[in-house]
Every structure is written in structure tokens, then in C-alpha cells.
Write an enzyme that holds these catalytic residues in place. Structure first.
Site, PDB file in Angstrom:
ATOM      1  N   TYR A  25      63.691  22.313  84.899  1.00  0.00           N
ATOM      2  CA  TYR A  25      63.031  21.580  83.685  1.00  0.00           C
ATOM      3  C   TYR A  25      64.146  21.715  82.610  1.00  0.00           C
ATOM      4  O   TYR A  25      64.385  20.808  82.118  1.00  0.00           O
ATOM      5  CB  TYR A  25      61.770  22.526  83.321  1.00  0.00           C
ATOM      6  CG  TYR A  25      61.383  22.075  81.850  1.00  0.00           C
ATOM      7  CD1 TYR A  25      60.952  20.913  81.614  1.00  0.00           C
ATOM      8  CD2 TYR A  25      61.590  22.898  80.896  1.00  0.00           C
ATOM      9  CE1 TYR A  25      60.384  20.433  80.224  1.00  0.00           C
ATOM     10  CE2 TYR A  25      60.924  22.806  79.636  1.00  0.00           C
ATOM     11  CZ  TYR A  25      60.634  21.383  79.308  1.00  0.00           C
ATOM     12  OH  TYR A  25      60.126  21.133  78.260  1.00  0.00           O
ATOM     13  N   SER A 107      60.291  25.266  68.977  1.00  0.00           N
ATOM     14  CA  SER A 107      59.444  24.070  69.373  1.00  0.00           C
ATOM     15  C   SER A 107      58.154  23.927  69.039  1.00  0.00           C
ATOM     16  O   SER A 107      57.265  24.935  69.317  1.00  0.00           O
ATOM     17  CB  SER A 107      59.702  23.543  70.851  1.00  0.00           C
ATOM     18  OG  SER A 107      58.567  22.766  71.293  1.00  0.00           O
ATOM     19  N   GLN A 128      60.077  22.949  64.713  1.00  0.00           N
ATOM     20  CA  GLN A 128      60.233  21.670  65.243  1.00  0.00           C
ATOM     21  C   GLN A 128      58.750  20.843  65.393  1.00  0.00           C
ATOM     22  O   GLN A 128      57.811  21.499  66.002  1.00  0.00           O
ATOM     23  CB  GLN A 128      60.750  21.609  66.370  1.00  0.00           C
ATOM     24  CG  GLN A 128      61.022  20.094  66.960  1.00  0.00           C
ATOM     25  CD  GLN A 128      60.128  19.870  67.991  1.00  0.00           C
ATOM     26  OE1 GLN A 128      59.775  20.855  68.753  1.00  0.00           O
ATOM     27  NE2 GLN A 128      59.572  18.682  68.273  1.00  0.00           N
ATOM     28  N   TYR A 130      56.326  17.827  66.567  1.00  0.00           N
ATOM     29  CA  TYR A 130      56.115  16.416  67.248  1.00  0.00           C
ATOM     30  C   TYR A 130      54.744  15.910  66.469  1.00  0.00           C
ATOM     31  O   TYR A 130      53.842  16.592  66.056  1.00  0.00           O
ATOM     32  CB  TYR A 130      55.646  16.769  68.665  1.00  0.00           C
ATOM     33  CG  TYR A 130      56.885  17.001  69.681  1.00  0.00           C
ATOM     34  CD1 TYR A 130      57.972  16.129  69.827  1.00  0.00           C
ATOM     35  CD2 TYR A 130      56.961  17.881  70.590  1.00  0.00           C
ATOM     36  CE1 TYR A 130      58.985  16.114  70.557  1.00  0.00           C
ATOM     37  CE2 TYR A 130      57.952  18.000  71.326  1.00  0.00           C
ATOM     38  CZ  TYR A 130      58.938  17.200  71.559  1.00  0.00           C
ATOM     39  OH  TYR A 130      60.172  17.435  72.289  1.00  0.00           O
ATOM     40  N   THR A 156      60.755  15.687  65.247  1.00  0.00           N
ATOM     41  CA  THR A 156      61.369  14.985  66.279  1.00  0.00           C
ATOM     42  C   THR A 156      60.899  13.388  66.398  1.00  0.00           C
ATOM     43  O   THR A 156      59.745  13.287  66.269  1.00  0.00           O
ATOM     44  CB  THR A 156      61.414  15.883  67.403  1.00  0.00           C
ATOM     45  OG1 THR A 156      61.856  16.963  67.442  1.00  0.00           O
ATOM     46  CG2 THR A 156      61.829  14.972  68.745  1.00  0.00           C
ATOM     47  N   ARG A 165      61.233  12.621  83.889  1.00  0.00           N
ATOM     48  CA  ARG A 165      62.193  13.522  84.717  1.00  0.00           C
ATOM     49  C   ARG A 165      61.899  13.692  85.842  1.00  0.00           C
ATOM     50  O   ARG A 165      60.731  14.319  86.332  1.00  0.00           O
ATOM     51  CB  ARG A 165      62.598  14.938  83.848  1.00  0.00           C
ATOM     52  CG  ARG A 165      62.736  14.582  82.422  1.00  0.00           C
ATOM     53  CD  ARG A 165      62.355  15.464  81.472  1.00  0.00           C
ATOM     54  NE  ARG A 165      62.096  14.982  80.124  1.00  0.00           N
ATOM     55  CZ  ARG A 165      61.762  15.403  78.982  1.00  0.00           C
ATOM     56  NH1 ARG A 165      61.045  16.590  79.247  1.00  0.00           N
ATOM     57  NH2 ARG A 165      61.882  14.594  77.845  1.00  0.00           N
ATOM     58  N   LYS A 252      65.113  14.366  63.661  1.00  0.00           N
ATOM     59  CA  LYS A 252      65.896  14.589  64.814  1.00  0.00           C
ATOM     60  C   LYS A 252      65.716  13.266  65.899  1.00  0.00           C
ATOM     61  O   LYS A 252      64.658  13.114  66.032  1.00  0.00           O
ATOM     62  CB  LYS A 252      65.480  16.088  65.544  1.00  0.00           C
ATOM     63  CG  LYS A 252      66.104  16.244  66.885  1.00  0.00           C
ATOM     64  CD  LYS A 252      65.541  17.471  67.420  1.00  0.00           C
ATOM     65  CE  LYS A 252      66.161  18.089  68.625  1.00  0.00           C
ATOM     66  NZ  LYS A 252      65.666  17.406  69.863  1.00  0.00           N
ATOM     67  N   HIS A 276      67.919  13.862  72.781  1.00  0.00           N
ATOM     68  CA  HIS A 276      67.302  14.755  73.352  1.00  0.00           C
ATOM     69  C   HIS A 276      67.679  15.128  74.591  1.00  0.00           C
ATOM     70  O   HIS A 276      66.906  15.533  75.687  1.00  0.00           O
ATOM     71  CB  HIS A 276      65.880  14.032  73.720  1.00  0.00           C
ATOM     72  CG  HIS A 276      64.508  15.001  73.427  1.00  0.00           C
ATOM     73  ND1 HIS A 276      63.877  14.747  72.361  1.00  0.00           N
ATOM     74  CD2 HIS A 276      64.092  15.870  74.307  1.00  0.00           C
ATOM     75  CE1 HIS A 276      62.864  15.626  72.459  1.00  0.00           C
ATOM     76  NE2 HIS A 276      62.904  16.291  73.630  1.00  0.00           N
ATOM     77  N   ARG A 279      67.342  13.285  77.820  1.00  0.00           N
ATOM     78  CA  ARG A 279      65.841  13.524  78.515  1.00  0.00           C
ATOM     79  C   ARG A 279      64.809  12.282  78.271  1.00  0.00           C
ATOM     80  O   ARG A 279      63.764  12.338  78.739  1.00  0.00           O
ATOM     81  CB  ARG A 279      65.222  14.837  78.096  1.00  0.00           C
ATOM     82  CG  ARG A 279      66.107  15.989  78.420  1.00  0.00           C
ATOM     83  CD  ARG A 279      65.877  17.276  77.877  1.00  0.00           C
ATOM     84  NE  ARG A 279      64.361  17.920  78.215  1.00  0.00           N
ATOM     85  CZ  ARG A 279      64.369  18.634  79.234  1.00  0.00           C
ATOM     86  NH1 ARG A 279      65.341  18.973  80.104  1.00  0.00           N
ATOM     87  NH2 ARG A 279      63.260  19.167  79.631  1.00  0.00           N
TER      88      ARG A 279
HETATM   89  C1  FMN Z   1      64.326  22.332  78.457  1.00  0.00           C
HETATM   90  C2  FMN Z   1      64.423  21.700  77.257  1.00  0.00           C
HETATM   91  C3  FMN Z   1      63.113  21.466  76.532  1.00  0.00           C
HETATM   92  C4  FMN Z   1      63.249  20.713  75.174  1.00  0.00           C
HETATM   93  N1  FMN Z   1      62.245  20.479  74.443  1.00  0.00           N
HETATM   94  C5  FMN Z   1      62.236  19.995  73.229  1.00  0.00           C
HETATM   95  C6  FMN Z   1      61.288  19.994  72.371  1.00  0.00           C
HETATM   96  O1  FMN Z   1      60.202  20.730  72.550  1.00  0.00           O
HETATM   97  N2  FMN Z   1      61.512  19.405  71.187  1.00  0.00           N
HETATM   98  C7  FMN Z   1      62.740  18.901  70.610  1.00  0.00           C
HETATM   99  O2  FMN Z   1      62.580  18.313  69.717  1.00  0.00           O
HETATM  100  N3  FMN Z   1      63.638  18.669  71.626  1.00  0.00           N
HETATM  101  C8  FMN Z   1      63.544  19.325  72.551  1.00  0.00           C
HETATM  102  N4  FMN Z   1      64.708  19.310  73.735  1.00  0.00           N
HETATM  103  C9  FMN Z   1      65.826  18.639  73.223  1.00  0.00           C
HETATM  104  C10 FMN Z   1      66.587  19.789  72.463  1.00  0.00           C
HETATM  105  O3  FMN Z   1      66.274  20.059  71.153  1.00  0.00           O
HETATM  106  C11 FMN Z   1      68.216  19.264  72.093  1.00  0.00           C
HETATM  107  O4  FMN Z   1      68.037  17.831  71.630  1.00  0.00           O
HETATM  108  C12 FMN Z   1      69.175  19.208  73.414  1.00  0.00           C
HETATM  109  O5  FMN Z   1      68.684  20.264  74.256  1.00  0.00           O
HETATM  110  C13 FMN Z   1      70.465  19.103  73.074  1.00  0.00           C
HETATM  111  O6  FMN Z   1      71.085  19.114  74.507  1.00  0.00           O
HETATM  112  P1  FMN Z   1      71.759  20.152  75.105  1.00  0.00           P
HETATM  113  O7  FMN Z   1      70.742  20.717  76.066  1.00  0.00           O
HETATM  114  O8  FMN Z   1      73.029  19.133  76.093  1.00  0.00           O
HETATM  115  O9  FMN Z   1      72.659  21.229  74.078  1.00  0.00           O
HETATM  116  C14 FMN Z   1      64.555  20.060  74.884  1.00  0.00           C
HETATM  117  C15 FMN Z   1      65.767  20.436  75.583  1.00  0.00           C
HETATM  118  C16 FMN Z   1      65.722  20.980  77.041  1.00  0.00           C
HETATM  119  C17 FMN Z   1      66.787  20.883  77.544  1.00  0.00           C
END
Ligand code: FMN
Length: 389
Positions: A25, A107, A128, A130, A156, A165, A252, A276, A279
Site C-alpha cells: 500500500y 490524515s 489533513q 479530505y 487535499t 493502484r 495540497k 500525491h 498515486r
Molecule cells: C501510503 C500513502 C498514503 C497516503 N495517504 C494520503 C492521505 O491520506 N492524504 C493525503 O493528502 N495524501 C496522502 N498520501 C500522499 C502523501 O501525503 C504525499 O503526497 C506523498 O506520500 C509524497 O510522496 P513520497 O511518499 O514520495 O514522499 C499518501 C501517500 C502514501 C505513500
């Protein structure tokens, strides 16, 4: 046992400690994962200017993000299901960040609730948000974050519909995990993880279950997201959320100059240049590629932060040179957490701090606030950086 020297060592250890569905994940992007990989590989294309015979004593990494003091320009990014990488993951990561002197961002989709994290920490953390269809629920979340003393709201804007994914679908990801033979096997082969989980009550989405109307079970993240996240989110929502919150607000998910210009007009305190973590829109450019053009467009009107692909202190330095006032790490701290709980997050931060500090010295700089484009070489082949002076 080999020593932990870089973020990749923590990643390898986390792979051995965390059940596959949760490790995957974290270690996944949407569709072909091209943007996820570009986030990392585009950093490597930027070269540093080595300087010599420059006084390198009394170096400082201290700076500010949205007016708040930070020990270095790095915050922990909001990540969903963090409490599935390690029992009580959000609490442990928040404590590690607090001790280090940088912000932790909780989050909406956390396992430990806002209140549970507030109870176990001493300093304010960030929350954060949503945006969901149920505006009463959103208003209530904002009020809960305020009551818990959160010192910034990260809104966000790039996930109103979930990027697919593949690994999550193949793994049948859920929180709490299902008890099918495959999932039981994945957990049984990670006994330390199981032991931790047996000791905590935090097993599902703590901010949502028991708070959102009619939600008692959130086992399928993707179907709940599809039903509840508001596909009609627009700039007007930013306005009412900003008013209801009343404190520092950070937008964001900005990856385009036009959106950055819109965001700068909302009265927000900062934007995060982000895809993100690769993702959401697979095929979008890396964050570091678009950062300079966004800084050039709005950097004099609003504080610009970035995330995506930071795996070392050198990456933080490059982002700073390109105009980011602050950065965020997602996976690096998740890998630390999965590898070793709170100590692993502290280790990830320590690795990044040392790399940042030594790199800054070797580039002939002593103050993180003095970094600019003069100490990096514009990379060939990153189209949004062609205009670098
Ligand atoms: C496992 C995972 C869960 C994430 N969940 C959220 C989330 O709940 N809310 C959000 O705004 N971004 C979420 N993100 C994005 C992160 O806030 C961030 O933008 C991203 O991880 C940055 O990239 P990096 O993992 O390469 O540092 C998530 C990222 C990952 C890897």
C-alpha cells in the site's frame, strides 16, 4: 545485521516486518507507476555545484513553514492507514516528529483518531482534510482538529476520485485486514507486527467510524472513497473551509501553474506542489519537475512547499534550491515506522538531516535559508526547468 545508513535500508527492513498488503500500500503508485518513479528519478537528474575553501562552521537547518519554527524544512506528509504499518503508527510518528522539531500531519484516513494522537503528544500537530459529500461531517472534523489544538490544516485537493493502484486490488487491501487464508498467512509471517496489533485497540479508521453518519465498517477503502468523497469539490469549498478553520491553511495537490494561480488567490497560507506521491494521475510530471515554474509564477504571493520522491537530504536541498520553503516526506517515514516504530521514524529523520547538512556544507553554504538555484545545475531533459537562470 547490516547497519541502517539510508532510507532504502529502512525500506528493506519494513518489507520484512510489515504484512505484504500494507507494505505494498505504501510502495505503490497508480496504474503503470510512471509518475511514482519519475518523482524519485527526476531528483537524480539535478546535479550539485561543489565548492571548496569556504568556511563551513556554524551551519543551520532551522527555518519556518507557515510561520512555525521547524528544525529542518521537512514535515511528515499525511498518509492514510499509517496505523497499519505499525501498531499505533500515527501516535508514534507524531511523537518522533515532535521530538525532532518538525510538523506531523495526521490524515483524515488515519487509524488513530485526532483525539488519540492529541492525547499522546505535547505539541500541536497538523491535520489533513479530505472533502466529502457530508458537509456536517467535514465541519465536525474541522472542529475536532481545532479542539485538539492542531496548528495548520492541510486541505487535499487532488483526490476526489481514487487513482487505481493495482497492488491494493490484487492484495484485497482493507483495514482491519480480512481473515482469508492469504491475509492470515501475510500476518502470521510478521509476528512482531501481530504482537503490536494485539496490544492496541486502534484497528480501523479512527476519525470516521462512529463519527460519519451510517458508517460502522470501512473495510473497503476504495468503495467508501467512491461513495463519500465529493466529486463536485471546487474553489468555493476552499473558501468556506478556510473560514470555518480560521487558522493557517495549506492547499495540497497543486501541479499546474494555472491551479497555482487560483490557489494563490484563495488567501491560503501555502500550497504543496504534489501529485500525491504518484498515486493519482499516472502520467503527470514529477513534482520536482514542475516546482520551478510554479515558484516563478506564484512564489512572491504564497509560500510554496513540495512533496514526492524525496528519499534523501540531498533531495530536500534540491527542492529548497528550486524555491520550496518546505518539503514533506511520505514513504521515507512510513518505511522507518514499519521497520522500527518510533525509533525508525527518528532514524529516517536523522538520516535526512545528516545528508542535508553535509551536502549543504560541501556546496559551500551554511544556512538553509540561503539556498538558491546558484548551487545546482539545470538538468537536461526536464522540460519545465529549461528557463532556469
Ligand atoms: C501510503 C500513502 C498514503 C497516503 N495517504 C494520503 C492521505 O491520506 N492524504 C493525503 O493528502 N495524501 C496522502 N498520501 C500522499 C502523501 O501525503 C504525499 O503526497 C506523498 O506520500 C509524497 O510522496 P513520497 O511518499 O514520495 O514522499 C499518501 C501517500 C502514501 C505513500
Amino acid at each position: 545485521m547490516s547497519p541502517i545508513l539510508e532510507i532504502n535500508d529502512l525500506k528493506n527492513k519494513a518489507r520484512r516486518r510489515v504484512p505484504k498488503m500494507f507494505f505494498d500500500y505504501a510502495d505503490s503508485g497508480s496504474w503503470t507507476e510512471s509518475t511514482y518513479h519519475a518523482n524519485e528519478s527526476d531528483f537524480a537528474k539535478i546535479k550539485l555545484r561543489q565548492r571548496i575553501a569556504v568556511d563551513m562552521t556554524n551551519r543551520s537547518l532551522k527555518t519556518q513553514m507557515v510561520g512555525q519554527d521547524v528544525a529542518m524544512p521537512v514535515a511528515l506528509a499525511p498518509t492514510g492507514l499509517t496505523g497499519m504499518q505499525h501498531a499505533d503508527g500515527e501516535i508514534l510518528a507524531a511523537q518522533a516528529a515532535e521530538e525532532f522539531g518538525i510538523p506531523f500531519t495526521l490524515s483524515t484516513m488515519s487509524i488513530c483518531s485526532i483525539e488519540a494522537v492529541a492525547e499522546k503528544t505535547k505539541k500541536p500537530f497538523w491535520f489533513q482534510l479530505y472533502v466529502m459529500k457530508d458537509k456536517d461531517f467535514i465541519g465536525n472534523l474541522i472542529d475536532r482538529a481545532k479542539a485538539a489544538g492542531c496548528s495548520a490544516l492541510v486541505l487535499t485537493l487532488d483526490l476526489q476520485i481514487l487513482g487505481q493502484r493495482h497492488k491494493d486490488l490484487r492484495n484485497g487491501l482493507s483495514a482491519p485486514p480480512k481473515f482469508t487464508p492469504k491475509h492470515i498467512y501475510q500476518m502470521a509471517t510478521r509476528p512482531l507486527w501481530c504482537l503490536g496489533m494485539l496490544k492496541t485497540k486502534n484497528h480501523t479508521f479512527g476519525n470516521i467510524v462512529g463519527h460519519a453518519k451510517g458508517v460502522s465498517d470501512l473495510s473497503s477503502l476504495s468503495s467508501w472513497t467512491a461513495e463519500q468523497f465529493d466529486p463536485q469539490l471546487n474553489w468555493k469549498d476552499v473558501e468556506w473551509i478556510r473560514e470555518r478553520w480560521g487558522g493557517p491553511i495549506i492547499l495540497k495537490g497543486i501541479l499546474d501553474v494555472e491551479d497555482a494561480r487560483m490557489a494563490a488567490q484563495t488567501g491560503a497560507d501555502a500550497i504543496i506542489v504534489s501529485n500525491h506521491g504518484g498515486r493519482q494521475l499516472d502520467g503527470a510530471p514529477s513534482s520536482i519537475e514542475v516546482l520551478p515554474s510554479i515558484v516563478d509564477a506564484v512564489g512572491d504571493q504564497i509560500e510554496v512547499h513540495m512533496d514526492g520522491g524525496i528519499r534523501s537530504g540531498q533531495d530536500v536541498l534540491k527542492a529548497k534550491c528550486l524555491g520550496a520553503k518546505g518539503t514533506y516526506i511520505g514513504r521515507p517515514f512510513l518505511y522507518g515506522l514499519g521497520a522500527d516504530g518510533k525509533a525508525g521514524v527518528a532514524k529516517a529523520l536523522d538520516i535526512i538531516r545528516t545528508e542535508l547538512d553535509v551536502t549543504m556544507a560541501l556546496c559551500g553554504k551554511r544556512d538553509i535559508n540561503d539556498l538558491d538555484r546558484s548551487i545546482i545545475y539545470p538538468p537536461e531533459g526536464l522540460q519545465n526547468t529549461r528557463s532556469w537562470g
